[in-house]
Write an enzyme that holds these catalytic residues in place. Structure first.
Site, PDB file in Angstrom:
ATOM      1  N   GLU B 295       0.825  -1.219   0.000  1.00  0.00           N
ATOM      2  CA  GLU B 295       0.000   0.000   0.000  1.00  0.00           C
ATOM      3  C   GLU B 295       0.853   1.260   0.000  1.00  0.00           C
ATOM      4  OE1 GLU B 295      -2.727  -0.606   3.329  1.00  0.00           O
ATOM      5  OE2 GLU B 295      -4.086  -1.721   2.044  1.00  0.00           O
ATOM      6  N   ASP B 374      -8.700  -8.827   4.366  1.00  0.00           N
ATOM      7  CA  ASP B 374      -8.378  -7.692   5.233  1.00  0.00           C
ATOM      8  C   ASP B 374      -9.410  -7.544   6.336  1.00  0.00           C
ATOM      9  OD1 ASP B 374      -7.173  -5.498   6.279  1.00  0.00           O
ATOM     10  OD2 ASP B 374      -7.720  -4.125   4.659  1.00  0.00           O
ATOM     11  N   GLU B 402     -12.579  -1.825  12.353  1.00  0.00           N
ATOM     12  CA  GLU B 402     -12.640  -1.163  11.048  1.00  0.00           C
ATOM     13  C   GLU B 402     -13.803  -1.673  10.194  1.00  0.00           C
ATOM     14  OE1 GLU B 402      -9.034  -1.475   8.801  1.00  0.00           O
ATOM     15  OE2 GLU B 402      -9.860  -0.403   7.066  1.00  0.00           O
TER      16      GLU B 402
END
Lengths: 685, 685
Positions: B295, B374, B402
């Site tokens: 990333e 993820d 998240e």
């Protein structure tokens, strides 16, 4: 007083070359006043650069150009001047007005006449557009008057950098030319240069701050009024009045009053006194711009009052000073339930405002976005524009390309604006332009920032130019306007291949709005952009949100049913014939079909294609057109300024990348949903 | 040295009440060392509050509780202490180790024994969990040792406020407890209180900054090392070592070296010297955490090296000091072309890392997210966890919610983590927990911030608690852990209705992860969240992006074909039997069906329902369960702290609103796409 643009800034449509025809001659300027001084200074500088001369008294060599106020005729000057005035009276007995002018040529002398100094200034820029053609065959006086008295730009500039929206809300050309990080910019020469460009395309009013008025911006009205006055000082020499966006809650947030109720006497007194102070500091102040009860901005609804009460409050305060209030009609429920198909954002402005017709004071201008939604690439004309005969209405365009490529895509908007302005309401032949010319005028949201090319994309300068010119004369054709802009900006006659340069710019720009339409949301359905920043595709991005912007695509069809018969009834807001034309999917124009109707993918358009095949075809076509534009631009290297060529090349690369993304996402989305293959077997993903 | 949490902060699982059983007795602490001092101070404070006494010498009244290092036995003290040691040797001849302890009860004396001070500390918190039960019937010594030596929290905290990600990346509990606006927080008592809570649930390592290492954070390694040392000083008394996230580019950005090539001698020397300086300042420093070539973070790929080269570079520098490098396996192409269905993000970690097995130094821990994507609500276990037998692997969980409701939704994650930890790889019976226990341990991304309840949602404290406890003993059952947490946090026996309180918390929390799963993305397909912030539904939000997270829904079906036969081949990364189980849509577990297969909406699940009806049913059910939770919570008013009740009420309201939005958007999306009505005629929009 005048001066060139700062050296690192592109001259846009006022490069030195365009002053050659005037600046190489003997010139005479007659008359008094601040704007006559501006005219004199402009001619003086042109002569200094190009070898001519200019004077204000009648002694001296015979002039080839005379620029004179009518009041100054007869008070000396060449015989041709008197002749011009005589034939002006013969041709057109009426006054030229505040900004009008007349051009004549007698013998070897070109004569520009105006009643008022502002007319002389606008006439000067007319001469600049004409160039050598102003000095050709003799002709009698030709009067020119603006179609609209109000030709305005709204800047959505913030004083403080907004944490989400930045220095300029929906700005794609860098920072603000007025504000930087909470303070006025020091670069006042840049503001002056901007004023000069605006005057040269016909703009005469500018609102200097965002209609979403945050805490710091609210104080421009009072303790930070000097900041506004500084900007007004730069605009004044070019005949441009400054307007201010204010918050309706000002009496509360600035003065600590317990209410901002428009019928409260203390509130009225506060606005009257505050406005008096504004005019004491800025005598030619234009007025207020207000976004009230819209997208979270405060307004009269909080006090059980309506928009007429709210607008009249400010209008009453402004009236003694000749100011106006621009009261935006962009009012809708932005917390809509997407599940509720009966609520229709397109209806909102009409539903809110039409019942108030006749209740607004004479110095209230209801400012209406040209379409019922929000500056989409394609919308019908807003029915509010014709709905309120007793109310002054300004029509609002968006030069900043929020939904039309954000100045990374070439999108020449004059064809779109021209189509709107020429839209005829019905049997009486009145157009949108006619409504605006009734006194409200035209407004555009500016596309300018502190970018060295002013507008980010150098070719987006054409939108600013064309807007000003259309506000002066809405009958001008987009292609003619592009000719004007090309000649001024690129002066092709001085290039190695004038025809290639002109032809290529037309090829890239003339149809660029329709190209953009082809590769984005189809058939007037709108949106399908990424939420928040609004750049690039996201078909369902707004589909399940509170914003009222839906397409309702399912496996069988797509579009919004806004008919009286089975939908939201929005079509009923139009007068005949449009209420009938839009009501039927048979008569509805193809390009608005999905704005008004939910139809099956197999629905056959007037073009003979099905809706689904139209989607595929236009998306492939749109990208092919961008590919062609990229190829066409390359050979202009050497024919245009190197920095312009490089910047446009970079933007075209991004446009092509983004257009392909639009094509592939839209095609994939509708292919997955409809299951219909492309008739030509192209990849749909 | 010890102290209560700051007064405005919730005590979490260490309120005064839980110390009553110990603090009301005569206690004897035997042994020397910093952590023995901590134990003494804890007991001393408990006694001061609850009327008992504590001493370190053997003179005085007969103690009811003895806490002693084995080395201190025989050096005085009651006979029961010697008896406990004797029977410990009889029961279990091995050493208790660095953190183990044994508990015995002889006559009227409870004895806690440990080889090392850290063991005594963990034993103390065991006693606190037991409360009065520690002082019941006599029993022989029972040894306790952690299953994992490494029980770690990663903080994704930034030193500077990141313009997009804020002070804490993916933080839902306010600011960072370590950093504020570029500087260390002054409130060191808060850090100490945090250390105490972590020790009490078994954590022994904390990484104090975000794995995305920005400019300021990079300097923690060198010029701002004192800031890290300050935090280490607060953690040390509770047996917690500090780790630091570093940037692989550190030699370039911090030292100006021309390269960060891991095989470059100057780079190796710089890391060796820099690491030596770190240990000179923080002798018990834990090591480095690295997100490399992921990333956008820099890594060895820039120099043509691989992850083993990169990790070994840092491991070599850490080895002389006993430090480890946690090298994250979260590596994938985040600029994927959504049009390309052959690329599969789920494959990436295995493809990158499995070939490197055997090449990592002994102090490299490859840190693997528990699932291949993820931290979704449901994923299969990552095949990387079993793929590299010669490599130490840590399994990474995400306590910060998240993708599981962002601490606005109740989502007790222990059932999910427990399921992962118990997942068996094959015939040998080894589980994920067994792999982690081989030396790599467990890591969780922390859910803590400077919020007064530590975790935003008070009930989210249970996730932090349960994570620590599972890392100590992965065999613990989620419901037992919830019992522990409820008893400590709410001490129901002191409330007016202990049963109602206990029962209600279980009803709301036990199944809350599955409830969340029901109203969000179905059947393991993942994502469908709003891009960027990842809160709330957006079915197509990531569908046409470069992030590699797609569902491929079309009018006929949905899901990702990851089979060998017709898909991306991801199933082949698993050993048998899982490679076969997942390969077939017949044997694939329902909850992972759409992770592994693209199936028609009419595909019948093992449950007997079609996929489409499953989607409708679970979404209605999930919302109904949240509605029930809201109703159940109300009667707890008066039974729990008023502030806790109010905060949970507010969060439940938001959870219900959001769950309804998920239900309606998901159902509308799939109804529009499939055209299949709900079998029960409920509204689908």
């Amino acid at each position: 007083m005048t001066g060139p643009a700062p050296t690192d800034v592109h001259p846009a449509w006022l490069p030195s070359e365009v002053f050659r025809a005037i600046g190489s001659r003997h010139c005479l300027v007659r008359g008094a006043g601040r704007l006559v001084d501006t005219v004199f200074a402009e001619v003086e500088r042109a002569c200094a650069e190009h070898g001519g001369s200019v004077r204000r008294d009648t002694e001296g060599p015979p002039p080839a150009l005379v620029l004179a106020l009518v009041a100054a005729v007869g008070d000396g000057g060449p015989a041709e001047l008197d002749a011009a005035l005589t034939d002006l009276h013969a041709v057109d007995g009426g006054p030229l007005g505040a900004e009008g002018y007349a051009l004549a040529r007698h013998g070897e002398v070109t004569v520009l006449l105006a009643d008022q100094p502002a007319g002389l200034l606008h006439g000067l820029f007319h001469l600049i557009r004409l160039g050598e053609a102003a000095f050709g065959a003799p002709h009698a006086a030709q009067p020119h008057r603006p179609a609209m008295d109000r030709r305005m730009l709204d800047h959505w500039d913030n004083v403080d950098v907004h944490p989400v929206m930045g220095q300029v809300e929906r700005g794609y050309a860098g920072g603000s030319i007025f504000w930087h990080d909470g303070r006025p910019r020091r670069d006042r020469a840049r503001v002056r240069a901007y004023a000069r460009l605006l005057a040269a395309c016909g703009i005469n009013a500018v609102a200097v701050n965002n209609v979403n008025v945050h805490a710091t911006e609210a104080r421009l009205l009072t303790e930070r009024l000097d900041d506004v006055a500084e900007i007004a000082d730069e605009f004044r020499p070019y005949g441009i009045r400054v307007h201010l966006s204010v918050t309706f809650a000002a009496p509360v947030v600035l003065a600590g009053l317990p209410t901002a109720d428009p019928l409260d006497d203390a509130v009225r007194a506060w606005w009257a006194e505050t406005t008096r102070a504004v005019y004491a500091r800025i005598p030619d102040f234009g007025g207020y711009v207000v976004k009230a009860d819209s997208e979270g901005q405060p307004g009269p609804f909080s006090y059980g009052r309506d928009h007429a009460d709210g607008a009249n409050l400010l209008a009453e305060a402004l009236a003694p000073h000749g100011g106006v209030v621009h009261w935006r009609a962009f009012v809708y429920n932005h917390r809509q339930d997407w599940r509720d198909r009966s609520t229709d954002r397109a209806r909102a402005a009409f539903d809110h405002f039409a019942p108030l017709d006749g209740r607004f004071r004479g110095n209230v201008i209801v400012q209406v976005k040209h379409g019922p939604l929000d500056f989409q690439t394609r919308e019908p004309v807003s029915p509010v524009i014709t709905a309120m005969p007793a109310t002054l209405k300004a029509v609002e365009f968006q030069a900043t390309q929020e939904y039309t490529g954000q100045q990374r895509h070439v999108c020449y908007l004059a064809p779109w604006w021209s189509e709107v302005l020429r839209f005829g309401w019905g049997d009486d032949g009145r157009t949108v332009a006619d409504v605006a010319a009734d006194g409200g005028g035209l407004v555009a949201v500016s596309n300018v920032g502190d970018d060295p090319f002013w507008t980010g994309h150098p070719l987006a300068q054409a939108n600013l130019y064309a807007f000003g010119r259309l506000a002066w004369d809405p009958r001008l054709r987009p292609a003619e306007l592009l000719d004007e802009w090309i000649e001024l900006t690129f002066h092709p006659e001085t290039s190695a291949d004038p025809d290639l340069l002109r032809r290529t710019l037309h090829e890239i720009m003339d149809d660029s709005w329709r190209t953009y339409e082809r590769y984005t949301a189809p058939l007037g359905v709108g949106f399908m952009v990424r939420p928040g920043h609004h750049y690039g595709p996201d078909v369902d991005g707004y589909e399940y949100t509170p914003w009222g912007t839906y397409h309702f695509a399912d496996r069988d069809g797509v579009g919004v049913d806004r008919t009286r018969a089975t939908g939201t009834g929005f079509t009923a807001q139009y007068p005949r014939p449009w209420s009938r034309v839009y009501e039927s999917s048979v008569t509805c124009p193809d390009e608005l079909l999905l704005f008004f109707h939910h139809v099956p993918y197999e629905h056959v358009l007037h073009s003979g294609r099905t809706v689904i095949q139209h989607i595929y075809d236009t998306h492939f076509d749109g990208v092919a057109e961008v590919e062609a534009a990229c190829l066409r631009w390359k050979p202009l290297v050497g024919l245009v300024d190197a920095a312009v060529h490089a910047r446009v090349t970079e933007r075209l690369d991004e446009q092509l990348r983004c257009a392909r993304e639009w094509r592939d996402q839209l095609n994939a989305y509708f292919h997955r949903k409809s299951g219909v293959p492309d008739a030509y077997g192209r990849p749909l993903h």
